[in-house]
Design a protein around this motif. Structure first.
Motif, PDB file in Angstrom:
ATOM      1  N   ASN A 168       0.824  -1.200   0.000  1.00  0.00           N
ATOM      2  CA  ASN A 168       0.000   0.000   0.000  1.00  0.00           C
ATOM      3  C   ASN A 168       0.867   1.263   0.000  1.00  0.00           C
ATOM      4  O   ASN A 168       0.583   2.225  -0.717  1.00  0.00           O
ATOM      5  CB  ASN A 168      -0.927  -0.004   1.226  1.00  0.00           C
ATOM      6  CG  ASN A 168      -1.743  -1.271   1.307  1.00  0.00           C
ATOM      7  OD1 ASN A 168      -1.220  -2.329   1.646  1.00  0.00           O
ATOM      8  ND2 ASN A 168      -3.006  -1.187   0.975  1.00  0.00           N
ATOM      9  N   ALA A 189     -11.070   5.017  -3.586  1.00  0.00           N
ATOM     10  CA  ALA A 189     -10.519   3.659  -3.580  1.00  0.00           C
ATOM     11  C   ALA A 189      -8.996   3.705  -3.519  1.00  0.00           C
ATOM     12  O   ALA A 189      -8.369   2.919  -2.792  1.00  0.00           O
ATOM     13  CB  ALA A 189     -10.986   2.884  -4.802  1.00  0.00           C
ATOM     14  N   LYS A 211      -7.976   4.609   0.034  1.00  0.00           N
ATOM     15  CA  LYS A 211      -8.118   3.470   0.958  1.00  0.00           C
ATOM     16  C   LYS A 211      -7.013   2.435   0.745  1.00  0.00           C
ATOM     17  O   LYS A 211      -6.548   1.827   1.695  1.00  0.00           O
ATOM     18  CB  LYS A 211      -9.496   2.832   0.815  1.00  0.00           C
ATOM     19  CG  LYS A 211     -10.602   3.678   1.407  1.00  0.00           C
ATOM     20  CD  LYS A 211     -11.948   3.005   1.299  1.00  0.00           C
ATOM     21  CE  LYS A 211     -13.003   3.870   1.977  1.00  0.00           C
ATOM     22  NZ  LYS A 211     -14.305   3.213   2.039  1.00  0.00           N
ATOM     23  N   ILE A 212      -6.601   2.253  -0.497  1.00  0.00           N
ATOM     24  CA  ILE A 212      -5.496   1.333  -0.782  1.00  0.00           C
ATOM     25  C   ILE A 212      -4.222   1.873  -0.145  1.00  0.00           C
ATOM     26  O   ILE A 212      -3.502   1.159   0.546  1.00  0.00           O
ATOM     27  CB  ILE A 212      -5.316   1.132  -2.307  1.00  0.00           C
ATOM     28  CG1 ILE A 212      -6.460   0.294  -2.872  1.00  0.00           C
ATOM     29  CG2 ILE A 212      -3.966   0.476  -2.603  1.00  0.00           C
ATOM     30  CD1 ILE A 212      -6.514   0.255  -4.396  1.00  0.00           C
ATOM     31  N   GLU A 248      -6.500   0.442   4.149  1.00  0.00           N
ATOM     32  CA  GLU A 248      -7.879   0.094   4.503  1.00  0.00           C
ATOM     33  C   GLU A 248      -8.458  -0.916   3.525  1.00  0.00           C
ATOM     34  O   GLU A 248      -9.329  -1.703   3.887  1.00  0.00           O
ATOM     35  CB  GLU A 248      -8.752   1.351   4.543  1.00  0.00           C
ATOM     36  CG  GLU A 248      -8.351   2.316   5.637  1.00  0.00           C
ATOM     37  CD  GLU A 248      -9.095   3.645   5.554  1.00  0.00           C
ATOM     38  OE1 GLU A 248     -10.063   3.764   4.769  1.00  0.00           O
ATOM     39  OE2 GLU A 248      -8.686   4.577   6.277  1.00  0.00           O
ATOM     40  N   ASN A 249      -8.003  -0.879   2.296  1.00  0.00           N
ATOM     41  CA  ASN A 249      -8.389  -1.853   1.277  1.00  0.00           C
ATOM     42  C   ASN A 249      -7.134  -2.569   0.795  1.00  0.00           C
ATOM     43  O   ASN A 249      -6.087  -1.947   0.623  1.00  0.00           O
ATOM     44  CB  ASN A 249      -9.056  -1.179   0.071  1.00  0.00           C
ATOM     45  CG  ASN A 249     -10.478  -0.745   0.342  1.00  0.00           C
ATOM     46  OD1 ASN A 249     -11.023  -0.977   1.414  1.00  0.00           O
ATOM     47  ND2 ASN A 249     -11.071  -0.092  -0.632  1.00  0.00           N
ATOM     48  N   SER A 250      -7.274  -3.863   0.566  1.00  0.00           N
ATOM     49  CA  SER A 250      -6.152  -4.628   0.031  1.00  0.00           C
ATOM     50  C   SER A 250      -5.982  -4.327  -1.447  1.00  0.00           C
ATOM     51  O   SER A 250      -6.931  -3.984  -2.144  1.00  0.00           O
ATOM     52  CB  SER A 250      -6.389  -6.131   0.211  1.00  0.00           C
ATOM     53  OG  SER A 250      -6.436  -6.457   1.567  1.00  0.00           O
ATOM     54  N   LEU A 251      -4.772  -4.498  -1.903  1.00  0.00           N
ATOM     55  CA  LEU A 251      -4.452  -4.332  -3.309  1.00  0.00           C
ATOM     56  C   LEU A 251      -4.823  -5.636  -4.010  1.00  0.00           C
ATOM     57  O   LEU A 251      -4.321  -6.696  -3.664  1.00  0.00           O
ATOM     58  CB  LEU A 251      -2.957  -4.048  -3.428  1.00  0.00           C
ATOM     59  CG  LEU A 251      -2.414  -3.396  -4.666  1.00  0.00           C
ATOM     60  CD1 LEU A 251      -3.135  -2.092  -4.978  1.00  0.00           C
ATOM     61  CD2 LEU A 251      -0.939  -3.116  -4.493  1.00  0.00           C
ATOM     62  N   THR A 252      -5.710  -5.572  -4.992  1.00  0.00           N
ATOM     63  CA  THR A 252      -6.120  -6.779  -5.713  1.00  0.00           C
ATOM     64  C   THR A 252      -5.109  -7.103  -6.806  1.00  0.00           C
ATOM     65  O   THR A 252      -4.317  -6.251  -7.209  1.00  0.00           O
ATOM     66  CB  THR A 252      -7.505  -6.589  -6.365  1.00  0.00           C
ATOM     67  OG1 THR A 252      -7.390  -5.593  -7.391  1.00  0.00           O
ATOM     68  CG2 THR A 252      -8.558  -6.185  -5.340  1.00  0.00           C
ATOM     69  N   ASN A 290      -5.609  -4.704  -9.572  1.00  0.00           N
ATOM     70  CA  ASN A 290      -4.986  -3.400  -9.300  1.00  0.00           C
ATOM     71  C   ASN A 290      -3.491  -3.453  -9.553  1.00  0.00           C
ATOM     72  O   ASN A 290      -2.923  -2.540 -10.169  1.00  0.00           O
ATOM     73  CB  ASN A 290      -5.210  -2.961  -7.852  1.00  0.00           C
ATOM     74  CG  ASN A 290      -6.638  -2.671  -7.483  1.00  0.00           C
ATOM     75  OD1 ASN A 290      -7.055  -2.965  -6.369  1.00  0.00           O
ATOM     76  ND2 ASN A 290      -7.409  -2.096  -8.374  1.00  0.00           N
TER      77      ASN A 290
END
Length: 126
Positions: free
Chosen positions: A4, A31, A34-35, A39-43, A46
């Motif tokens: 992140n 988004a 948040k990455i 807070e959000n995982s890296l897909t 992505n």
């Protein structure tokens, strides 16, 4: 540094806002934020989009190893053109020598470079 944090580093290095960075990836600025904050995982999608869109090295983004950016063929050819048009005869001759070297010569040169790198690494430890 986490994945992140590396995303944020890419964006900052490129001088892009959250919005402009997200636009290139097809995601909203919230988004991206948040990455970057974790807070959000890296897909996987992505990661692939970042690497493709910004010439980011996959290994660097996922593990932190290596260099941030991958040199494109166009960048490489431009550098070669500048060297060949320049006045540094030593650089020109090195490129010409490698261009016409046999496979065996290239393998020998590769071993020599590896040996040199290992010697430098050993000297830095001392």
């Amino acid at each position: 540094m986490t994945q992140n944090e590396r995303v944020k580093e890419v964006r900052k290095t490129l001088g892009l806002t959250l919005e402009k960075f997200g636009d290139r990836l097809g995601i909203k600025k919230a988004a991206v934020s948040k990455i970057e904050k974790g807070e959000n995982s890296l897909t996987d999608a992505n990661i692939k989009a970042i690497c493709r869109e910004f010439s980011v090295d996959y290994m660097w983004l996922t593990t932190g190893e290596g260099e941030m950016f991958v040199e494109t063929d166009d960048d490489f050819f431009e550098r070669i053109d500048r060297i060949m048009a320049g006045e540094n005869e030593s650089r020109k001759n090195m490129i010409k020598t490698l261009l016409y070297a046999s496979d065996a010569d290239i393998e020998a040169f590769d071993r020599l470079v590896d040996y040199y790198i290992s010697l430098r690494a050993d000297n830095k430890k001392d």
